[in-house]
Design a protein around this motif. Structure first.
Motif, mmCIF file in Angstrom:
data_model
loop_
_atom_site.group_PDB
_atom_site.id
_atom_site.type_symbol
_atom_site.label_atom_id
_atom_site.label_comp_id
_atom_site.label_asym_id
_atom_site.label_seq_id
_atom_site.Cartn_x
_atom_site.Cartn_y
_atom_site.Cartn_z
ATOM 1 N N TRP A 151 0.855 -1.187 0.000
ATOM 2 C CA TRP A 151 0.000 0.000 0.000
ATOM 3 C C TRP A 151 0.894 1.240 0.000
ATOM 4 O O TRP A 151 2.130 1.139 0.084
ATOM 5 N N ILE A 152 0.287 2.412 -0.085
ATOM 6 C CA ILE A 152 1.026 3.670 -0.055
ATOM 7 C C ILE A 152 0.515 4.507 1.102
ATOM 8 O O ILE A 152 -0.692 4.640 1.315
ATOM 9 N N ARG A 153 1.450 5.088 1.847
ATOM 10 C CA ARG A 153 1.115 5.903 3.017
ATOM 11 C C ARG A 153 0.566 7.264 2.591
ATOM 12 O O ARG A 153 1.026 7.873 1.633
ATOM 13 N N ARG A 154 -0.420 7.731 3.320
ATOM 14 C CA ARG A 154 -0.889 9.113 3.223
ATOM 15 C C ARG A 154 -0.628 9.798 4.565
ATOM 16 O O ARG A 154 -0.416 9.125 5.575
ATOM 17 N N ASP A 155 -0.651 11.142 4.555
ATOM 18 C CA ASP A 155 -0.386 11.868 5.798
ATOM 19 C C ASP A 155 -1.416 12.967 5.988
ATOM 20 O O ASP A 155 -1.905 13.558 5.021
ATOM 21 N N ARG A 156 -1.735 13.245 7.249
ATOM 22 C CA ARG A 156 -2.781 14.213 7.587
ATOM 23 C C ARG A 156 -2.302 15.652 7.554
ATOM 24 O O ARG A 156 -3.107 16.581 7.654
ATOM 25 N N SER A 157 -1.001 15.892 7.386
ATOM 26 C CA SER A 157 -0.494 17.257 7.352
ATOM 27 C C SER A 157 -0.938 17.951 6.073
ATOM 28 O O SER A 157 -0.834 17.390 4.975
ATOM 29 N N PRO A 158 -1.447 19.215 6.152
ATOM 30 C CA PRO A 158 -1.794 19.954 4.933
ATOM 31 C C PRO A 158 -0.619 20.113 3.979
ATOM 32 O O PRO A 158 -0.810 20.256 2.775
ATOM 33 N N ALA A 159 0.615 20.042 4.512
ATOM 34 C CA ALA A 159 1.798 20.157 3.654
ATOM 35 C C ALA A 159 1.955 18.959 2.728
ATOM 36 O O ALA A 159 2.732 19.015 1.766
ATOM 37 N N SER A 160 1.202 17.885 2.972
ATOM 38 C CA SER A 160 1.303 16.701 2.125
ATOM 39 C C SER A 160 0.709 16.916 0.743
ATOM 40 O O SER A 160 0.908 16.087 -0.150
ATOM 41 N N ASP A 161 -0.039 18.009 0.556
ATOM 42 C CA ASP A 161 -0.665 18.258 -0.739
ATOM 43 C C ASP A 161 0.322 18.743 -1.788
ATOM 44 O O ASP A 161 -0.021 18.829 -2.968
ATOM 45 N N GLY A 162 1.532 19.101 -1.384
ATOM 46 C CA GLY A 162 2.501 19.596 -2.353
ATOM 47 C C GLY A 162 2.876 18.529 -3.368
ATOM 48 O O GLY A 162 3.152 17.370 -3.020
ATOM 49 N N TRP A 163 2.910 18.900 -4.638
ATOM 50 C CA TRP A 163 3.182 17.940 -5.718
ATOM 51 C C TRP A 163 4.661 17.860 -6.061
ATOM 52 O O TRP A 163 5.059 17.057 -6.904
ATOM 53 N N ASP A 164 5.494 18.699 -5.464
ATOM 54 C CA ASP A 164 6.906 18.736 -5.813
ATOM 55 C C ASP A 164 7.767 18.009 -4.776
ATOM 56 O O ASP A 164 8.966 18.229 -4.687
ATOM 57 N N GLN A 165 7.147 17.100 -4.000
ATOM 58 C CA GLN A 165 7.862 16.406 -2.932
ATOM 59 C C GLN A 165 8.219 14.987 -3.366
ATOM 60 O O GLN A 165 7.410 14.295 -3.988
ATOM 61 N N THR A 166 9.425 14.583 -3.033
ATOM 62 C CA THR A 166 9.786 13.188 -3.273
ATOM 63 C C THR A 166 9.255 12.282 -2.171
ATOM 64 O O THR A 166 9.049 11.087 -2.384
ATOM 65 N N GLU A 167 9.006 12.853 -0.983
ATOM 66 C CA GLU A 167 8.439 12.101 0.135
ATOM 67 C C GLU A 167 7.580 13.051 0.952
ATOM 68 O O GLU A 167 8.017 14.155 1.294
ATOM 69 N N ILE A 168 6.345 12.635 1.242
ATOM 70 C CA ILE A 168 5.449 13.496 1.999
ATOM 71 C C ILE A 168 5.852 13.524 3.467
ATOM 72 O O ILE A 168 6.590 12.651 3.935
ATOM 73 N N PRO A 169 5.410 14.508 4.241
ATOM 74 C CA PRO A 169 5.778 14.593 5.662
ATOM 75 C C PRO A 169 5.285 13.374 6.447
ATOM 76 O O PRO A 169 4.388 12.644 6.013
ATOM 77 N N MET A 170 5.877 13.184 7.601
ATOM 78 C CA MET A 170 5.462 12.136 8.540
ATOM 79 C C MET A 170 4.982 12.814 9.817
ATOM 80 O O MET A 170 5.779 13.325 10.604
ATOM 81 N N SER A 171 3.653 12.843 10.006
ATOM 82 C CA SER A 171 3.089 13.507 11.189
ATOM 83 C C SER A 171 3.172 12.638 12.434
ATOM 84 O O SER A 171 3.106 13.156 13.552
ATOM 85 N N GLU A 172 3.288 11.330 12.259
ATOM 86 C CA GLU A 172 3.384 10.434 13.415
ATOM 87 C C GLU A 172 4.843 10.321 13.836
ATOM 88 O O GLU A 172 5.763 10.625 13.078
ATOM 89 N N THR A 173 5.055 9.860 15.051
ATOM 90 C CA THR A 173 6.422 9.735 15.561
ATOM 91 C C THR A 173 7.195 8.639 14.844
ATOM 92 O O THR A 173 8.418 8.693 14.766
ATOM 93 N N SER A 174 6.489 7.652 14.305
ATOM 94 C CA SER A 174 7.136 6.583 13.541
ATOM 95 C C SER A 174 6.113 5.961 12.605
ATOM 96 O O SER A 174 4.902 6.117 12.792
ATOM 97 N N GLU A 175 6.598 5.283 11.581
ATOM 98 C CA GLU A 175 5.718 4.637 10.605
ATOM 99 C C GLU A 175 5.333 3.254 11.114
ATOM 100 O O GLU A 175 6.207 2.430 11.427
ATOM 101 N N ALA A 176 4.031 2.994 11.218
ATOM 102 C CA ALA A 176 3.564 1.696 11.716
ATOM 103 C C ALA A 176 2.170 1.417 11.175
ATOM 104 O O ALA A 176 1.372 2.345 10.986
ATOM 105 N N TYR A 177 1.884 0.121 10.915
ATOM 106 C CA TYR A 177 0.601 -0.286 10.335
ATOM 107 C C TYR A 177 0.130 -1.576 10.975
ATOM 108 O O TYR A 177 0.925 -2.392 11.467
#
Length: 445
Positions: free
Chosen positions: A354-380
């Motif tokens: 799957w692909i991660r999404r993020d709740r930060s409004p900054a994640s909408d930028g299209w010029d990013q190679t990696e979107i922000p990480m609002s959580e302290t760590s990546e976990a699913y």
């Protein structure tokens, strides 16, 4: 005498006049006071100023010895002349040998409180503010300056009081002010059913009718909508809010529009779509009239007693309403992952990704190679579902956006073979709120 002031009844500019019925002058003295007052106070001030000007028409000039040095301009003295006593206020003093005085008559009695004429209220002024309609919206993070744990409040009343107060208490007494809503919100209801639609692209199939108690809606070009305009929230039967945007708004009746060319499930609210959200659902236009409650992060999930009503009335007044409310801190909830995939590999293993999404409004930028990480760590967490939709296996606390569902586990879980369709659900984890919104996808092999 003409006095301009701010009317305490409606905070508009107002003017009152005072005049002498018998006078030889037609001069007008005008004063502008940046003060909120009622008409009686303003007309009383005008009458005092007029009377003061009338008294000061009598003036005097005289000289005093230098020994009267203690006298200053604005002092008042009594002068005996012409067989009577005159009370004078000193206006100018010229010290050149003797003290040359210029003075004008004064009368202390004119400065006593003088009640002026009170305006007779018109019919439109007699209607008191009734109960306010208040909506509480637990919304996702919409801007970078928002407190992600705190819900929004919006209010409407007709006539609108100067503000609607929201009070909060942990008990049924000792209420404290939480938030003051100073602007009437654009609130209404849907007039048609709203069915689920596509996300992340234009919904040109569905449309929804909206009737507002206040405010207007208008069509905008696609680019303006993509930039964030024409956003509103629609509440489903479970109390969850879908954020929806629209490009087309056609007026179909007074205060009623048909909205089309929609963007659905914005800001991660696709889970609030239902089939359908029935007509009569609450609608709130997202604008500056909404205010966040003053909850701290350590209190966001606690139940509190709330009261709300017009400013200036006691909480015992029937205009006040109340409820016990508890919120979920939706702004801190991770978005559902996207683009779930399942691919067989050599040996019968099933690779899930799957692909991660993020709740930060900054994640909408299209010029990013990696979107922000609002959580302290990546976990699913991943749940494997059986043919009936029940969970039969869980992969917990995965640190990357993929997992291998081994052939041996598939055989143990599905003795008759993998069901068709095969389904699994993915949740991103938060160390504050736990599971975020889940995403389920079905696969047919």
């Amino acid at each position: 005498s003409r006095i301009s002031y701010i009317d305490a009844d409606d905070y508009r500019q107002a003017v009152t006049e005072a005049r002498r019925l018998v006078a030889a002058s037609d001069r007008v003295a005008q004063s502008t006071l940046p003060i909120v007052m009622d008409q009686a106070q303003a007309s009383g001030i005008g009458a005092r100023l007029l009377q003061d000007a009338w008294v000061q028409r009598e003036t005097a000039q005289f000289a005093l010895a230098p020994s009267w040095l203690a006298l200053d301009p604005a002092d008042e003295v009594e002068l005996g002349a012409g067989g009577r006593t005159h009370r004078l206020r000193l206006n100018e003093i010229d010290d050149a040998g003797s003290r040359n005085i210029q003075a004008a008559a004064t009368d202390p009695s004119i400065y006593e409180i003088f009640p002026g004429v009170t305006r007779v209220p018109v019919v439109a002024k007699t209607s008191a503010a009734g109960r306010a309609l208040v909506a509480f919206l637990d919304l996702p993070l919409l801007s970078s300056d928002q407190k992600p744990w705190s819900p929004f409040a919006a209010a409407f009343a007709d006539p609108w009081p100067c503000s609607v107060l929201i009070l909060r208490s942990a008990t049924d007494s000792n209420y404290q002010l939480d938030t003051s809503l100073t602007l009437a919100a654009d609130i209404g209801v849907t007039t048609t059913d709203l069915f689920s639609g596509p996300v992340w692209r234009w919904d040109d199939v569905n449309s929804v009718g909206v009737k507002l108690y206040k405010g207007t809606l208008a069509s905008l070009d696609d680019l303006s909508v993509l930039a964030g305009s024409n956003a509103l929230a629609i509440e489903n039967e479970d109390g969850a809010w879908e954020i929806l945007q629209f490009a087309n708004a056609a007026l179909t009746a007074p205060d009623t529009w048909m909205l089309s060319r929609l963007l659905r499930g914005q800001a991660g609210t696709e889970g609030a779509m239902r089939d359908p959200v029935l007509a009569g659902a609450r609608v709130v236009v997202l604008n500056g009239a909404l205010q966040q409650l003053a909850l701290t992060q350590d209190h966001y999930a606690l139940a509190f007693n709330y009261l709300w009503g017009p400013k200036g009335k006691p909480i015992s007044d029937p205009a006040y309403q109340g409820a016990q409310l508890q919120f979920e801190g939706i702004g801190m909830r991770p978005y559902a992952p996207c683009q779930l995939n399942a691919v067989y590999s050599t040996g019968g293993d099933l690779n899930l990704s799957w692909i991660r999404r993020d709740r930060s409004p900054a994640s909408d930028g299209w010029d990013q190679t990696e979107i922000p990480m609002s959580e302290t760590s990546e976990a699913y967490d991943v749940e494997i579902l059986d043919a009936g939709g029940a969970m039969i296996r869980t992969f917990s606390s995965l640190t990357s956006a993929s997992v291998t569902y081994a052939a041996a586990n598939i055989a143990a879980d599905f003795t008759s073979g993998l069901p068709s369709p095969f389904r699994f659900t993915v949740y991103q984890l938060s160390n504050v709120v736990g599971w975020g919104s889940g995403k389920t996808r079905s696969f047919t092999f």
